[in-house]
Design a protein around this motif. Structure first.
Motif, PDB file in Angstrom:
ATOM      1  N   ALA A 163     -30.562 -32.585  50.936  1.00  0.00           N
ATOM      2  CA  ALA A 163     -30.213 -32.320  52.413  1.00  0.00           C
ATOM      3  C   ALA A 163     -31.202 -32.281  53.343  1.00  0.00           C
ATOM      4  N   LEU A 164     -32.448 -31.150  52.942  1.00  0.00           N
ATOM      5  CA  LEU A 164     -33.300 -30.926  53.857  1.00  0.00           C
ATOM      6  C   LEU A 164     -34.118 -32.306  54.292  1.00  0.00           C
ATOM      7  N   ALA A 165     -34.283 -33.063  53.053  1.00  0.00           N
ATOM      8  CA  ALA A 165     -35.267 -34.350  53.176  1.00  0.00           C
ATOM      9  C   ALA A 165     -34.220 -35.179  54.088  1.00  0.00           C
ATOM     10  N   ASP A 166     -33.162 -35.248  53.791  1.00  0.00           N
ATOM     11  CA  ASP A 166     -32.282 -36.273  54.753  1.00  0.00           C
ATOM     12  C   ASP A 166     -32.326 -35.912  56.091  1.00  0.00           C
ATOM     13  N   ALA A 167     -32.068 -34.432  56.514  1.00  0.00           N
ATOM     14  CA  ALA A 167     -32.372 -34.131  57.755  1.00  0.00           C
ATOM     15  C   ALA A 167     -33.549 -34.234  58.357  1.00  0.00           C
ATOM     16  N   ALA A 168     -34.634 -34.464  57.734  1.00  0.00           N
ATOM     17  CA  ALA A 168     -35.672 -34.888  58.327  1.00  0.00           C
ATOM     18  C   ALA A 168     -35.917 -36.257  58.489  1.00  0.00           C
ATOM     19  N   GLY A 169     -34.909 -36.933  57.832  1.00  0.00           N
ATOM     20  CA  GLY A 169     -35.381 -38.566  57.828  1.00  0.00           C
ATOM     21  C   GLY A 169     -36.309 -39.019  57.053  1.00  0.00           C
ATOM     22  N   ALA A 170     -36.878 -38.065  56.007  1.00  0.00           N
ATOM     23  CA  ALA A 170     -37.864 -38.440  55.033  1.00  0.00           C
ATOM     24  C   ALA A 170     -36.943 -39.210  54.015  1.00  0.00           C
TER      25      ALA A 170
END
Ligand code: 5GP
Length: 194
Positions: free
Chosen positions: A138-145
């Motif tokens: 979820a953190l990576a997705d939020a960053a668009g990574a």
């Protein structure tokens, strides 16, 4: 990874139905040589995939993540845990429920350390119900990574974490040891796939 399996057999302790205690070499006292060998193995498994960053969750994920980052020659970021629900503009946040501790934590990574140009490898010590891994995703997705994959030290294959992560769209999950069952207090490993 044979070396890890041997160490689990020698020093791991099964607690109750579904907990493996590995605090003599993995998450309290740490065996640096074994940890480095695991970092090298993660680097081998994820070689040539353009990883720019390794991300994990404090505290037990940090040691294997640092060794993976060292071997891949990229920075390592660990998500901090906090009880606070205060939303921050300068951090990506996700809620993670821990079945082992029966508490919910918010995890957070400062926006300065994760961006849409990153290709990230997620690392954690255990895959059980998958909540920690989903939080990292979820953190990576939020960053668009871009998520290249997930590296797990010990997967308990009899718990639903891999399925939950796969259903959430995570692919390329590589575990260094896969436990099929605990039988009479003994660890039974899943057959190696390759
Ligand atoms: P999950 O979110 O996949 O249910 O569990 C992730 C976290 O729970 C891991 O990062 C680990 O800290 C902890 N955990 C889950 N199962 C075990 C276990 O059998 N032994 C230990 N020592 N920790 C575990």
């Amino acid at each position: 990874m044979k070396e890890l399996e041997a160490r689990i057999q020698a020093d791991g302790r099964v607690l109750g139905e579904d907990i493996l205690k590995v605090d003599s070499f993995l998450n309290h006292q740490i065996d640096p040589q074994l940890m480095q060998a695991m970092g090298n193995e993660f680097a081998r498994l994820f070689a040539g995939q353009g990883i720019t960053k390794v991300i994990t969750v404090e505290a037990s994920g940090i040691a294997p993540a640092v060794m993976a980052g060292l071997a891949l020659n990229v920075p390592v970021v660990f998500a901090r845990k906090s009880k606070s629900r205060i939303l921050s503009d300068d951090a990506y946040t996700a809620d993670v429920y821990s079945y082992t501790k029966q508490t919910s934590n918010q995890i957070r990574i400062d926006k300065r350390f994760l961006s849409a140009t990153d290709h990230v490898l997620l690392i954690d010590d255990f895959l059980a119900n998958g909540q920690a891994l989903l939080g990292l995703k979820a953190l990576a997705d939020a960053a668009g990574a871009t998520i290249v994959g997930a590296g797990i030290v010990i997967e308990k294959s009899f718990q639903p974490g891999r399925q939950a992560a796969t259903e959430a769209g995570l692919s390329n999950i590589q575990s260094l040891a896969r436990i099929a069952a605990f039988e009479n207090g003994q660890v039974v490993f899943a057959a190696e796939e390759k």
